[in-house]
Enzyme design. Sequence first.
Site, PDB file in Angstrom:
ATOM      1  N   LYS A 155       0.885  -1.175   0.000  1.00 17.13           N
ATOM      2  CA  LYS A 155       0.000   0.000   0.000  1.00 17.13           C
ATOM      3  C   LYS A 155       0.919   1.220   0.000  1.00 17.13           C
ATOM      4  O   LYS A 155       1.435   1.635   1.035  1.00 17.13           O
ATOM      5  CB  LYS A 155      -0.880  -0.008   1.260  1.00 17.13           C
ATOM      6  CG  LYS A 155      -2.214   0.700   1.115  1.00 17.13           C
ATOM      7  CD  LYS A 155      -2.130   2.171   0.781  1.00 17.13           C
ATOM      8  CE  LYS A 155      -1.795   3.023   1.990  1.00 17.13           C
ATOM      9  NZ  LYS A 155      -1.601   4.468   1.620  1.00 17.13           N
ATOM     10  N   GLU A 158       9.895   1.842  10.666  1.00 14.93           N
ATOM     11  CA  GLU A 158      10.937   2.840  10.384  1.00 14.93           C
ATOM     12  C   GLU A 158      10.255   4.189  10.416  1.00 14.93           C
ATOM     13  O   GLU A 158       9.470   4.513   9.532  1.00 14.93           O
ATOM     14  CB  GLU A 158      11.560   2.524   9.020  1.00 14.93           C
ATOM     15  CG  GLU A 158      12.960   3.072   8.925  1.00 14.93           C
ATOM     16  CD  GLU A 158      12.965   4.502   8.460  1.00 14.93           C
ATOM     17  OE1 GLU A 158      12.827   5.394   9.334  1.00 14.93           O
ATOM     18  OE2 GLU A 158      13.093   4.722   7.257  1.00 14.93           O
TER      19      GLU A 158
END
Length: 484
Positions: free
Chosen positions: A181, A256
């Site tokens: 996505k 992250e």
Amino acid sequence: MSKTGLTLPEPLNLINNEWVPAQSGKVMEVLSPIDGKPFSEIADSDAADIDAAVSAARAAFDDGEWGRLSAAERGRLMLKLSALISENAEALAQLESRDNGKPIKQARADMAVTARYFEYYGGAADKVHGEIIPFMTGYNVEVQREPHGVTGHIIPWNYPAQMFGRSVAPALAMGNATVLKPAEDACLTALRIGALSVEAGFPPGAINIVTGRGETAGKALSEHRGIDFISFTGSPEVGVMIQVAAAKNFIGCTLELGGKSPQIVFDDADLDAAMPFLVNALIQNGGQTCSAGTRVLIQKGVYDEVVSRLKEKFETIEASDSGEDAVLGPLISARQKKRVETYIKEAGAPVIARGSVAANAPDGGYYVAPVVFGPCEPGSRIAQEEVFGPVMAVIPFEDEAEAIRIANGTEYGLVASVWSRDGGRQQRVAKAMRCGQVFVNGYGAGGGVELPFGGIRKSGHGREKGFVALHEFSHIKTIVTHHG
Ligand code: NAD
């Protein structure tokens, strides 16, 4: 070809190697940061489309051609995709520059790195070996690495193509089937690379791409019961949601989430070597880089000189549209521009230097002049929070101990750099940094496909890039055989 002169992807998702519209039929406009004008459309997908993509990936992994390929065959497909990305690099770079606003030179560099991800992990696919563990007499113990199954990948808008490579390539190398996505603000190159993956011959369901908003498509992917692992890059706020969703699903994740990375300049540093890095570590991608070197810590003995050189450089930097020579493009969106401008307005520190917005920058684009603030209080917002724009916080320090304390004194811990000619100091400071990557006399924001990368604390956890990413996208199985 569109009226922008670019070949634009259709507003479709890639599911099971077929291009399909969102089941709701909805599309959303894509604005170019260069002039704020709509220039394309993407599918505005929701949970139904994510469900179809996860089902396709599951079938590919459990019963499909993808799941039956050998590691070497997977690697060959990835190398083919790498070659196709290289062949199409210029068109991809033009598209990335238009979609994300980044200067064309940066976009070209991004495509080389994206191709390199597929090359590196394609080459590694058949080199992940297991182990034999000495155990009791009469037993053979094998330890092997297995793919998770279906992996979800949610990536941001700052490096759409690179993030595709960074997140998806190691997952594919290990044999996972993937659902990506990409970010709604910039995802056109991800769709183009999806088309190249079909051309490369990836079997149906190995790579699925569903575009749409975070709160609909992204949320649905992170919460889907059919995924076995999720890799997320983006904001800490959404990172928390991803981790909660992963916990509820009893699956693992890598996060992250950005940083406030320090570049530490000691009195004995080679300033001629350091200066271009100090500037580029921030300016690259308009400061919209998780590993941007946004805090510059300067020892008192060279403070005035470094500050005067920063001033001289930054005052020449113009934010402009993505012409051949641009070094600083627009920010990604009106929202991001407003966010950065608010940080600038409320910085509460003296301005050392301010660049400019080019007089011919197109109206309606999201341009922000770069600013260097200093001296900044280490605990102030401008020195603590991730701005994600061309804003530098300069902080003076007395000695090594103080530099370490300030450098480690934020909630983040992603990257750091140490500028010094003293070998002992290089080692001491590098070891003392609480973060995932340290550069000594250099800085590497982005790139470095071979180098394990990731953070601690608010920068997230898990490591991508390098061989170690193959471990994140796989789990260990121990097989104990009693042979008598
Ligand atoms: P974001 O975290 O909202 O978006 C990143 C990705 O997550 C996008 O694909 C988005 O669609 C998706 N997402 C958003 N909400 C979601 C949800 N509820 N569930 C699942 N997925 C969801 O980031 P942003 O709003 O685009 O940027 C905000 C700030 O985040 C930036 O200013 C910057 O500080 C930080 N950021 C960091 C990075 C990075 O590389 N670490 C990248 C982008 C943004």
